[in-house]
Design a protein around this motif. Structure first.
Motif, mmCIF file in Angstrom:
data_model
loop_
_atom_site.group_PDB
_atom_site.id
_atom_site.type_symbol
_atom_site.label_atom_id
_atom_site.label_comp_id
_atom_site.label_asym_id
_atom_site.label_seq_id
_atom_site.Cartn_x
_atom_site.Cartn_y
_atom_site.Cartn_z
ATOM 1 N N ALA A 20 0.859 -1.189 0.000
ATOM 2 C CA ALA A 20 0.000 0.000 0.000
ATOM 3 C C ALA A 20 0.892 1.235 0.000
ATOM 4 C CB ALA A 20 -0.916 0.004 1.218
ATOM 5 N N ASP A 22 0.913 5.610 -0.559
ATOM 6 C CA ASP A 22 0.137 6.840 -0.637
ATOM 7 C C ASP A 22 0.138 7.331 -2.079
ATOM 8 O OD1 ASP A 22 -0.088 9.940 -0.617
ATOM 9 O OD2 ASP A 22 -0.834 9.338 1.355
ATOM 10 N N LEU A 29 3.302 2.665 2.777
ATOM 11 C CA LEU A 29 2.602 2.656 4.055
ATOM 12 C C LEU A 29 2.645 1.302 4.752
ATOM 13 C CD1 LEU A 29 -0.511 4.687 2.900
ATOM 14 C CD2 LEU A 29 1.477 5.532 4.183
ATOM 15 N N LYS A 61 -9.306 -2.526 5.704
ATOM 16 C CA LYS A 61 -8.447 -1.563 6.394
ATOM 17 C C LYS A 61 -9.298 -0.417 6.929
ATOM 18 C CE LYS A 61 -4.526 0.178 7.697
ATOM 19 N NZ LYS A 61 -3.928 -0.326 8.904
ATOM 20 N N HIS A 67 -9.137 4.131 10.329
ATOM 21 C CA HIS A 67 -8.055 4.611 9.471
ATOM 22 C C HIS A 67 -8.155 3.928 8.101
ATOM 23 C CE1 HIS A 67 -5.932 5.196 13.564
ATOM 24 N NE2 HIS A 67 -6.678 6.239 13.259
ATOM 25 N N GLN A 69 -8.433 2.986 4.048
ATOM 26 C CA GLN A 69 -7.683 3.162 2.811
ATOM 27 C C GLN A 69 -8.685 3.127 1.671
ATOM 28 O OE1 GLN A 69 -4.800 -0.007 2.650
ATOM 29 N NE2 GLN A 69 -3.325 1.112 3.888
ATOM 30 N N GLN A 89 -4.993 7.389 2.311
ATOM 31 C CA GLN A 89 -4.966 6.873 3.679
ATOM 32 C C GLN A 89 -5.526 7.907 4.641
ATOM 33 O OE1 GLN A 89 -3.727 3.780 4.973
ATOM 34 N NE2 GLN A 89 -4.663 4.571 6.832
ATOM 35 N N ALA A 93 -1.448 4.282 8.965
ATOM 36 C CA ALA A 93 -1.645 2.983 8.316
ATOM 37 C C ALA A 93 -1.215 1.842 9.222
ATOM 38 C CB ALA A 93 -0.862 2.932 7.007
ATOM 39 N N CYS A 94 -0.281 2.116 10.118
ATOM 40 C CA CYS A 94 0.306 1.070 10.963
ATOM 41 C C CYS A 94 -0.504 0.870 12.240
ATOM 42 C CB CYS A 94 1.743 1.456 11.318
ATOM 43 S SG CYS A 94 2.610 0.183 12.256
ATOM 44 N N ARG A 99 2.200 6.631 10.774
ATOM 45 C CA ARG A 99 1.764 6.835 9.390
ATOM 46 C C ARG A 99 2.104 5.621 8.528
ATOM 47 N NH1 ARG A 99 -1.559 9.029 5.696
ATOM 48 N NH2 ARG A 99 -0.486 9.330 3.748
ATOM 49 N N SER A 100 3.305 5.068 8.703
ATOM 50 C CA SER A 100 3.787 3.948 7.902
ATOM 51 C C SER A 100 4.286 2.837 8.812
ATOM 52 C CB SER A 100 4.932 4.421 6.993
ATOM 53 O OG SER A 100 5.582 3.331 6.384
ATOM 54 N N CYS A 101 4.170 1.604 8.348
ATOM 55 C CA CYS A 101 4.745 0.471 9.079
ATOM 56 C C CYS A 101 6.270 0.468 8.980
ATOM 57 C CB CYS A 101 4.193 -0.839 8.520
ATOM 58 S SG CYS A 101 2.438 -1.074 8.831
#
Length: 119
Positions: A20, A22, A29, A61, A67, A69, A89, A93-94, A99-101
């Motif tokens: 995924a 952005d 993400l 998601k 949150h 997607q 997003q 996402a995490c 914001r990101s994993c």
């Protein structure tokens, strides 16, 4: 040419990885798994739907976190064994509330945390 999820190359468990990203910033993400039904649901609803390996169930998601997607575009790689979901997003996402994993970097052999959880 119409897209058919059955034409993807799934692993032995019937899954394909999906990255995924952005759609505006290009930030990666997260990565999760989809089966053919999750791919079809994602395309039908515009809400990115994954397959949870741990729960053996569909995972939309944002369904519990809020949150979401929203799918902007789904891309298939050249080998047809990986997907790229360009998304809008909402929020992190995490599951760690980032914001990101991908919030950990390895620099000079050390792990460095790049971002803290969102407030």
């Amino acid at each position: 040419m119409p897209f058919d999820p059955a034409t993807l190359k799934y692993d032995a468990a019937g899954l394909v990885p999906c990255v995924a990203q952005d759609a505006v910033s290009g930030e990666v993400l997260m990565v999760a798994w989809m089966n053919a039904a999750a791919v079809a649901r994602t395309l039908e609803t515009g809400r990115v739907t994954y397959w949870s390996r741990s729960r053996a169930a569909f995972w939309v998601k944002g369904e519990t976190s809020g949150h979401h997607q929203r799918l902007v575009e789904l891309r298939v790689d050249c080998d047809r064994d990986c997907l790229l979901a360009l998304v809008e997003q909402e929020g992190p996402a995490c599951h760690t509330n980032r914001r990101s994993c991908f919030y950990t970097a390895v620099r000079a052999g050390e792990e460095v945390i790049l971002s803290e959880p969102m407030a």
